[in-house]
Write a protein that holds these residues in place. Structure first.
Motif, PDB file in Angstrom:
ATOM      1  N   ALA A  76      54.663  61.821  14.685  1.00 21.75           N
ATOM      2  CA  ALA A  76      54.034  62.357  15.889  1.00 21.75           C
ATOM      3  C   ALA A  76      52.614  62.835  15.611  1.00 21.75           C
ATOM      4  N   ALA A  77      52.399  63.473  14.463  1.00 21.59           N
ATOM      5  CA  ALA A  77      51.057  63.953  14.124  1.00 21.59           C
ATOM      6  C   ALA A  77      50.090  62.790  13.932  1.00 21.59           C
ATOM      7  N   ARG A  78      50.544  61.696  13.334  1.00 23.38           N
ATOM      8  CA  ARG A  78      49.683  60.522  13.163  1.00 23.38           C
ATOM      9  C   ARG A  78      49.303  59.919  14.523  1.00 23.38           C
ATOM     10  N   ASN A  79      50.253  59.870  15.444  1.00 21.36           N
ATOM     11  CA  ASN A  79      49.951  59.330  16.767  1.00 21.36           C
ATOM     12  C   ASN A  79      48.955  60.212  17.514  1.00 21.36           C
ATOM     13  N   LEU A  80      49.064  61.509  17.342  1.00 19.26           N
ATOM     14  CA  LEU A  80      48.117  62.407  17.997  1.00 19.26           C
ATOM     15  C   LEU A  80      46.723  62.259  17.412  1.00 19.26           C
ATOM     16  N   ALA A  81      46.630  62.084  16.104  1.00 21.64           N
ATOM     17  CA  ALA A  81      45.315  61.894  15.485  1.00 21.64           C
ATOM     18  C   ALA A  81      44.670  60.596  15.952  1.00 21.64           C
ATOM     19  N   ALA A  82      45.481  59.540  16.103  1.00 26.82           N
ATOM     20  CA  ALA A  82      44.942  58.268  16.582  1.00 26.82           C
ATOM     21  C   ALA A  82      44.550  58.329  18.052  1.00 26.82           C
ATOM     22  N   LEU A  83      45.164  59.239  18.787  1.00 21.15           N
ATOM     23  CA  LEU A  83      44.883  59.350  20.219  1.00 21.15           C
ATOM     24  C   LEU A  83      43.481  59.864  20.487  1.00 21.15           C
ATOM     25  N   ALA A  84      42.895  60.602  19.536  1.00 21.38           N
ATOM     26  CA  ALA A  84      41.571  61.171  19.749  1.00 21.38           C
ATOM     27  C   ALA A  84      40.531  60.089  19.948  1.00 21.38           C
ATOM     28  N   PHE A  89      53.239  62.050  27.065  1.00 22.58           N
ATOM     29  CA  PHE A  89      52.843  61.104  26.024  1.00 22.58           C
ATOM     30  C   PHE A  89      53.917  61.069  24.944  1.00 22.58           C
ATOM     31  N   PRO A  90      54.535  59.913  24.657  1.00 26.76           N
ATOM     32  CA  PRO A  90      55.655  59.852  23.698  1.00 26.76           C
ATOM     33  C   PRO A  90      55.163  59.843  22.255  1.00 26.76           C
ATOM     34  N   SER A  91      54.706  60.975  21.781  1.00 26.92           N
ATOM     35  CA  SER A  91      54.166  61.028  20.422  1.00 26.92           C
ATOM     36  C   SER A  91      55.247  60.818  19.367  1.00 26.92           C
ATOM     37  N   SER A  92      56.445  61.328  19.605  1.00 23.73           N
ATOM     38  CA  SER A  92      57.516  61.215  18.604  1.00 23.73           C
ATOM     39  C   SER A  92      58.205  59.865  18.657  1.00 23.73           C
ATOM     40  N   LYS A  93      58.205  59.201  19.817  1.00 28.44           N
ATOM     41  CA  LYS A  93      58.941  57.943  19.959  1.00 28.44           C
ATOM     42  C   LYS A  93      58.072  56.707  19.744  1.00 28.44           C
ATOM     43  N   THR A  94      56.794  56.900  19.494  1.00 28.56           N
ATOM     44  CA  THR A  94      55.888  55.781  19.253  1.00 28.56           C
ATOM     45  C   THR A  94      55.716  55.564  17.755  1.00 28.56           C
ATOM     46  N   CYS A  95      55.824  54.324  17.337  1.00 31.00           N
ATOM     47  CA  CYS A  95      55.644  54.001  15.920  1.00 31.00           C
ATOM     48  C   CYS A  95      54.166  54.111  15.571  1.00 31.00           C
ATOM     49  N   SER A  96      53.858  54.888  14.551  1.00 30.39           N
ATOM     50  CA  SER A  96      52.468  55.045  14.132  1.00 30.39           C
ATOM     51  C   SER A  96      51.948  53.833  13.374  1.00 30.39           C
ATOM     52  N   GLY A  97      52.846  52.892  13.024  1.00 35.34           N
ATOM     53  CA  GLY A  97      52.412  51.700  12.307  1.00 35.34           C
ATOM     54  C   GLY A  97      52.084  50.538  13.215  1.00 35.34           C
ATOM     55  N   CYS A  98      52.998  50.213  14.143  1.00 35.21           N
ATOM     56  CA  CYS A  98      52.799  49.041  15.005  1.00 35.21           C
ATOM     57  C   CYS A  98      52.626  49.405  16.472  1.00 35.21           C
ATOM     58  N   GLY A  99      52.934  50.641  16.872  1.00 37.17           N
ATOM     59  CA  GLY A  99      52.762  51.055  18.246  1.00 37.17           C
ATOM     60  C   GLY A  99      53.962  50.810  19.134  1.00 37.17           C
ATOM     61  N   ALA A 100      55.078  50.357  18.615  1.00 32.56           N
ATOM     62  CA  ALA A 100      56.275  50.148  19.429  1.00 32.56           C
ATOM     63  C   ALA A 100      56.853  51.493  19.860  1.00 32.56           C
ATOM     64  N   VAL A 101      57.380  51.523  21.088  1.00 36.08           N
ATOM     65  CA  VAL A 101      57.898  52.758  21.661  1.00 36.08           C
ATOM     66  C   VAL A 101      59.399  52.640  21.809  1.00 36.08           C
ATOM     67  N   LYS A 102      60.120  53.627  21.284  1.00 33.57           N
ATOM     68  CA  LYS A 102      61.568  53.661  21.414  1.00 33.57           C
ATOM     69  C   LYS A 102      61.959  54.147  22.803  1.00 33.57           C
ATOM     70  N   ALA A 103      63.089  53.694  23.291  1.00 34.11           N
ATOM     71  CA  ALA A 103      63.578  54.144  24.589  1.00 34.11           C
ATOM     72  C   ALA A 103      64.124  55.562  24.498  1.00 34.11           C
ATOM     73  N   LYS A 104      64.843  55.882  23.436  1.00 36.44           N
ATOM     74  CA  LYS A 104      65.420  57.211  23.259  1.00 36.44           C
ATOM     75  C   LYS A 104      65.281  57.621  21.805  1.00 36.44           C
ATOM     76  N   LEU A 105      65.093  58.900  21.608  1.00 34.01           N
ATOM     77  CA  LEU A 105      65.042  59.473  20.268  1.00 34.01           C
ATOM     78  C   LEU A 105      65.563  60.904  20.358  1.00 34.01           C
ATOM     79  N   PRO A 106      66.872  61.108  20.130  1.00 33.77           N
ATOM     80  CA  PRO A 106      67.439  62.449  20.248  1.00 33.77           C
ATOM     81  C   PRO A 106      66.744  63.442  19.309  1.00 33.77           C
ATOM     82  N   LEU A 107      66.833  64.712  19.678  1.00 32.02           N
ATOM     83  CA  LEU A 107      66.134  65.741  18.919  1.00 32.02           C
ATOM     84  C   LEU A 107      66.727  65.929  17.532  1.00 32.02           C
ATOM     85  N   HIS A 108      68.015  65.632  17.350  1.00 29.32           N
ATOM     86  CA  HIS A 108      68.625  65.840  16.036  1.00 29.32           C
ATOM     87  C   HIS A 108      68.252  64.740  15.038  1.00 29.32           C
TER      88      HIS A 108
END
Length: 496
Positions: A423-431, A385-404
């Protein structure tokens, strides 16, 4: 065998004692540190050594029949004349051990010095090890594939012994415990918390386990406790927990509250001291099992000082994780965590030390069982589940998001937010959006995505098989089949 014994009626098999809690009760452990004197410590080590010796005997006794059958097959002996398989069930191991302990030179001189529970501990562990190996080989056990049970080393095995029968009680003075054959041992801390529950009838001791861990002798009581289900502070609120290295955890609930839990980094703080003490240990005359060299007293003192620092770091880490998980599970009715590939993350040599110090797996374990105590639920997000690459505002998903990249910038809605908070906001919305009956959230119906498009935190490196022609180990299929057939001939039917 005499004729009377041969034709004697079989005794009904005793039912194994199971610890199933009654309605309204839960089984939990209460652990206390012990302060044994020199004689009691020697008795504790003797009991734990007896448990290890019984385990090694059981493993050797069962596997000896496997080796014997394999050797007999090379002599051309028929299948009907081969040595019989030796069973590994606990009653069978007990019966065989009680027969040989009087004559076997490994036990005949000293087996009576310890409680029968010490030997039963080793035999029960051996039976469980063979059961786990059989289930893993037959595909009935989840997790990594288990190998054949092996003997425990005296220098590496952790001393432990379990007592299920006999005198197991807490003394009225709340500073002593009584165990079978070991007698009354003083505790380092008061036992009043458990003593009060036993006094008012809301707790019952089922068993006790002593072990040497982190430089101390500890006793853990398995207790059946009447536990009233507490009400969480906000039962209707959900919280997403995003674990990280810079911040130990970032929590975002459905009400919009964000919390950053700092990473104590206990190991990094003590690293300078550990390096200095490790240099001191390396300059002393240490043990050498190849030449039989015994360690010097100065090496023992230096090694003890270094171990104290390691033990303190472990205790501080455990205390911090318990406080964090207790606060989260006592406040929210739904906790959402990620299914992180911690074993794969530890392969990153640049982050392995910090990830191990944070204790990601322990946090998830504590959140799971503490949520059950508080009548809350735990939702596990899918591993990809791309929690870090998903926008918590509009839901758009990035193709890449390096760790740095620590700041998430959405190209669709121009949202700029911290990566962990997003990522935490996306996880809360996932519930509320993707919760299934199994308690696992994520893309349940769709096929598993490729690791390339997964979140960077859960990506695990894979080995290349170019040198082996695409086959692990370079074994052609016909060779694998022949190897498997030979292995089946030397293993019990339960393992086929």
């Amino acid at each position: 065998m005499s004729e009377t014994a041969e034709h004697a009626p079989e005794k009904p098999e005793k039912k194994r004692r199971t610890f199933e809690p009654q309605p309204g009760f839960v089984v939990q452990a209460y652990r206390f540190a012990l302060d044994p004197n020199s004689i009691q410590e020697q008795a504790l080590r003797s009991h734990c050594g007896a448990a290890r010796a019984a385990f090694n005997w059981a493993v050797s006794w069962v596997r000896a029949s496997w080796s014997q059958r394999a050797a007999e097959q090379t002599y051309g002996i028929g299948a009907d004349e081969l040595t019989e398989w030796r069973p590994w069930s606990l009653p069978s191991l007990r019966k065989a051990f009680n027969t040989v302990k009087h004559t076997d030179p490994r036990f005949a001189d000293w087996w009576s010095e310890n409680s029968k529970e010490a030997y039963n501990t080793g035999l029960a562990d051996a039976a469980a090890a063979f059961d786990n190996y059989a289930k893993s080989k037959n595909g009935k056990r989840a997790g990594r594939r288990m190998g054949k049970p092996r003997r425990k080393s005296k220098h590496k095995a952790r001393p432990a012994c379990r007592f299920t029968t006999g005198t197991i009680r807490l003394e009225p003075d709340r500073r002593h415990v009584t165990l079978p054959r070991l007698g009354t041992i003083r505790t380092h801390e008061s036992t009043r918390k458990l003593q009060r529950r036993i006094g008012n009838g809301s707790a019952r001791i089922l068993s006790a386990t002593v072990r040497h861990e982190r430089g101390r002798w500890l006793v853990s009581f398995q207790v059946e406790v009447k536990r009233e289900t507490p009400r969480v502070t906000r039962p209707d609120a959900a919280v997403g927990v995003d674990l990280g290295v810079k911040h130990l955890a970032v929590t975002a609930d459905s009400l919009g509250e964000i919390r950053y839990e700092p990473n104590p980094a206990h190991y990094d703080i003590a690293l300078k001291t550990l390096k200095r003490l490790s240099r001191r240990v390396s300059r002393r005359q240490g043990p050498d099992r190849r030449t039989g060299q015994a360690p010097s007293k100065r090496w023992r003192r230096a090694n003890e000082q270094r171990n104290k620092v390691h033990h303190r770091v472990a205790n501080l880490r455990a205390d911090a994780l318990h406080k964090l998980t207790t606060r989260i599970t006592s406040e929210y009715g739904t906790v959402v965590v990620e299914d992180l590939n911690v074993a794969g993350m530890l392969k990153n040599r640049r982050l392995a030390r910090k990830i191990a110090d944070a204790g990601f797996g322990e946090i998830r374990r504590q959140l799971t069982y503490k949520s059950g105590w508080n009548n809350a639920r735990t939702v596990v997000a899918g591993r990809w589940f791309p929690s870090s690459k998903t926008c918590s505002g509009c839901g758009a998903v990035k193709a890449k998001l390096p760790l740095h990249v620590r700041v998430f910038t959405c190209g669709a809605c121009d949202l700029v937010i911290d990566r962990d908070e997003n990522a935490a906001r996306n996880l809360a919305a996932l519930a509320a959006d993707r919760t299934t009956g199994t308690g696992v959230a994520g893309d349940q119906g769709a096929p598993a995505p490729k690791p390339r498009g997964a979140d960077q935190k859960t990506r695990a490196t894979t080995r290349s098989h170019k040198a082996t022609g695409g086959r692990a180990g370079g074994v052609i299929p016909q060779q694998r089949k022949e190897t498997r057939d030979r292995q089946q001939d030397t293993e019990p039917p339960t393992l086929r």
